[in-house]
Design a protein around this motif. Sequence first.
Motif, PDB file in Angstrom:
ATOM      1  N   SER A 227      19.971  37.725  42.544  1.00 50.64           N
ATOM      2  CA  SER A 227      20.911  38.797  42.886  1.00 50.64           C
ATOM      3  C   SER A 227      22.322  38.246  42.850  1.00 50.64           C
ATOM      4  N   SER A 228      23.301  39.128  42.710  1.00 51.73           N
ATOM      5  CA  SER A 228      24.702  38.711  42.722  1.00 51.73           C
ATOM      6  C   SER A 228      25.474  39.603  43.690  1.00 51.73           C
ATOM      7  N   HIS A 229      26.370  38.984  44.455  1.00 51.78           N
ATOM      8  CA  HIS A 229      27.126  39.708  45.488  1.00 51.78           C
ATOM      9  C   HIS A 229      28.457  39.003  45.716  1.00 51.78           C
ATOM     10  N   TYR A 230      29.252  39.565  46.633  1.00 44.95           N
ATOM     11  CA  TYR A 230      30.448  38.892  47.110  1.00 44.95           C
ATOM     12  C   TYR A 230      30.016  37.665  47.914  1.00 44.95           C
ATOM     13  N   SER A 231      30.883  36.674  47.979  1.00 41.98           N
ATOM     14  CA  SER A 231      30.529  35.420  48.659  1.00 41.98           C
ATOM     15  C   SER A 231      30.174  35.612  50.141  1.00 41.98           C
TER      16      SER A 231
ATOM     17  N   LYS B  78      38.393  39.759  52.670  1.00 44.52           N
ATOM     18  CA  LYS B  78      36.942  39.630  52.496  1.00 44.52           C
ATOM     19  C   LYS B  78      36.626  38.425  51.624  1.00 44.52           C
ATOM     20  N   ALA B  79      37.492  38.158  50.642  1.00 47.12           N
ATOM     21  CA  ALA B  79      37.359  36.948  49.827  1.00 47.12           C
ATOM     22  C   ALA B  79      38.178  35.838  50.484  1.00 47.12           C
ATOM     23  N   ARG B  80      37.819  35.497  51.706  1.00 47.06           N
ATOM     24  CA  ARG B  80      38.656  34.663  52.582  1.00 47.06           C
ATOM     25  C   ARG B  80      38.979  33.300  51.985  1.00 47.06           C
ATOM     26  N   VAL B  81      37.998  32.635  51.404  1.00 47.26           N
ATOM     27  CA  VAL B  81      38.231  31.277  50.896  1.00 47.26           C
ATOM     28  C   VAL B  81      39.273  31.299  49.778  1.00 47.26           C
ATOM     29  N   LEU B  82      39.087  32.197  48.805  1.00 49.49           N
ATOM     30  CA  LEU B  82      40.042  32.309  47.700  1.00 49.49           C
ATOM     31  C   LEU B  82      41.397  32.775  48.208  1.00 49.49           C
ATOM     32  N   HIS B  83      41.402  33.733  49.108  1.00 48.91           N
ATOM     33  CA  HIS B  83      42.659  34.233  49.685  1.00 48.91           C
ATOM     34  C   HIS B  83      43.472  33.106  50.294  1.00 48.91           C
ATOM     35  N   ASP B  84      42.813  32.238  51.056  1.00 47.21           N
ATOM     36  CA  ASP B  84      43.533  31.158  51.740  1.00 47.21           C
ATOM     37  C   ASP B  84      44.085  30.133  50.752  1.00 47.21           C
TER      38      ASP B  84
ATOM     39  N   HIS C 130      48.120  45.140  45.776  1.00 47.36           N
ATOM     40  CA  HIS C 130      46.730  45.498  46.055  1.00 47.36           C
ATOM     41  C   HIS C 130      45.968  44.260  46.534  1.00 47.36           C
ATOM     42  N   GLY C 131      44.960  44.492  47.366  1.00 44.30           N
ATOM     43  CA  GLY C 131      44.019  43.448  47.747  1.00 44.30           C
ATOM     44  C   GLY C 131      42.677  43.733  47.099  1.00 44.30           C
ATOM     45  N   VAL C 132      42.023  42.701  46.580  1.00 43.16           N
ATOM     46  CA  VAL C 132      40.761  42.898  45.869  1.00 43.16           C
ATOM     47  C   VAL C 132      39.685  41.992  46.442  1.00 43.16           C
ATOM     48  N   ASP C 133      38.445  42.490  46.413  1.00 40.86           N
ATOM     49  CA  ASP C 133      37.306  41.738  46.925  1.00 40.86           C
ATOM     50  C   ASP C 133      36.629  40.890  45.862  1.00 40.86           C
ATOM     51  N   ASN C 134      36.828  41.254  44.582  1.00 36.58           N
ATOM     52  CA  ASN C 134      36.046  40.607  43.540  1.00 36.58           C
ATOM     53  C   ASN C 134      36.803  40.599  42.227  1.00 36.58           C
ATOM     54  N   LEU C 135      36.282  39.842  41.283  1.00 35.74           N
ATOM     55  CA  LEU C 135      36.945  39.642  40.000  1.00 35.74           C
ATOM     56  C   LEU C 135      37.023  40.923  39.183  1.00 35.74           C
ATOM     57  N   ALA C 136      35.959  41.728  39.171  1.00 40.41           N
ATOM     58  CA  ALA C 136      35.963  42.958  38.391  1.00 40.41           C
ATOM     59  C   ALA C 136      37.087  43.886  38.842  1.00 40.41           C
ATOM     60  N   MET C 137      37.264  43.996  40.157  1.00 39.87           N
ATOM     61  CA  MET C 137      38.328  44.832  40.694  1.00 39.87           C
ATOM     62  C   MET C 137      39.695  44.268  40.311  1.00 39.87           C
ATOM     63  N   ALA C 138      39.825  42.936  40.345  1.00 40.08           N
ATOM     64  CA  ALA C 138      41.098  42.305  39.987  1.00 40.08           C
ATOM     65  C   ALA C 138      41.455  42.602  38.532  1.00 40.08           C
ATOM     66  N   MET C 139      40.482  42.474  37.629  1.00 39.94           N
ATOM     67  CA  MET C 139      40.759  42.721  36.217  1.00 39.94           C
ATOM     68  C   MET C 139      41.152  44.177  35.976  1.00 39.94           C
ATOM     69  N   SER C 140      40.472  45.092  36.648  1.00 36.04           N
ATOM     70  CA  SER C 140      40.796  46.512  36.488  1.00 36.04           C
ATOM     71  C   SER C 140      42.213  46.808  36.945  1.00 36.04           C
ATOM     72  N   LEU C 141      42.616  46.229  38.070  1.00 31.48           N
ATOM     73  CA  LEU C 141      43.960  46.486  38.591  1.00 31.48           C
ATOM     74  C   LEU C 141      45.033  45.788  37.762  1.00 31.48           C
TER      75      LEU C 141
ATOM     76  N   ALA D  19      36.898  33.221  35.253  1.00 28.80           N
ATOM     77  CA  ALA D  19      37.264  34.575  34.840  1.00 28.80           C
ATOM     78  C   ALA D  19      37.471  34.673  33.339  1.00 28.80           C
ATOM     79  N   ARG D  20      37.816  33.566  32.685  1.00 23.27           N
ATOM     80  CA  ARG D  20      38.056  33.600  31.230  1.00 23.27           C
ATOM     81  C   ARG D  20      36.847  34.140  30.468  1.00 23.27           C
ATOM     82  N   ASN D  21      35.649  33.872  30.984  1.00 21.78           N
ATOM     83  CA  ASN D  21      34.434  34.290  30.283  1.00 21.78           C
ATOM     84  C   ASN D  21      34.163  35.784  30.397  1.00 21.78           C
ATOM     85  N   LEU D  22      34.912  36.475  31.259  1.00 22.00           N
ATOM     86  CA  LEU D  22      34.590  37.863  31.583  1.00 22.00           C
ATOM     87  C   LEU D  22      35.711  38.841  31.270  1.00 22.00           C
ATOM     88  N   LEU D  23      36.819  38.370  30.690  1.00 21.46           N
ATOM     89  CA  LEU D  23      37.999  39.217  30.526  1.00 21.46           C
ATOM     90  C   LEU D  23      37.786  40.298  29.459  1.00 21.46           C
TER      91      LEU D  23
END
Length: 299
Positions: free
Chosen positions: A126-130, A197-203, A220-231, A245-249
């Motif tokens: 499964s895949s989820h937020y950290s 919510k993405a506390r480690v990356l945020h810090d 904007h604040g984003v929880d995940n990479l997909a949301m970041a790319m969309s914004l 992220a380069r592999n998913l752009l």
Amino acid sequence: MELRHLRYFLAVAETGSLTVAAQQRLFTSQPSLSRQIRDLEDEVGAELFSRSARGVELTAAGKAFLDHARLALTQVDAAIEAARRAARPARQVFALGFLTGQEMTWLPRAMQLLRDELPNTDVTVSSHYSPDLADALARGKLDLAFLRAEPGFDLDYRVVSSEKLIVLMPSDHPLAERTAISPRDFVGEPFIMASNKARVLHDVIERYLRESGVHVSVEHGVDNLAMAMSLVASTRGLALMPEYARNLLPWSVVSRPLAGDAPSVDLVIGYSRSNASPVLKLFLSRAEELLAPLATAPH
């Protein structure tokens, strides 16, 4: 004190409202929920909430009670999951979790480590937020996950990679003509920030910007990479994200490295030390093999 009292208490604490907790989380009546909370307060011997026209807020006693209540319910969930697994047939189950997007790199390597056990093991993925992965590990829902080293969980972590942060931007942004981006280039640009919510990356990002002496305009604040790319694509903003992220752009978003000493964020494997799974024990004994392809790959 019964488990339902703790679950009711958490629902009210997390929603800040008896009405919302009753209707949307617990599917009970508000008067019934109020009685359960009063019964809990009577047993604890202290008021856990202060009530007002705006809703309810935790008292000092309530705040002290909150973390312990969460831990107690987490341990109960873990005990239930352990009992269910013990009652299953002899075929073993190994539950793997991935920070969304990381399974592309790490799932093949993880399955290679488990190759000898696969005939006798059902592997779920499964895949989820950290933070959700860390919570699932603590509750016994997952055996092992590739995630960030989330604080506040009784888990063990081992670093498997360290990724530099890169800059994401619209493909037609003026900065896309640069070969590297300076922190000063963020000034005046809409900035898309990793949320709490993405506390480690945020810090990591917050510390980098502070040490660079740069003040950004967070749009904007984003929880995940997909949301970041969309914004990034829709608001023409900039974002700092790990280099995987380069592999998913998509075509509408490009990446550029940071100039100078770019900050990095660790990817770890996490697990609960109380997990007695023999498959987990085998995986951990071979975990160094995860790094072998990285050590021999050209940079």
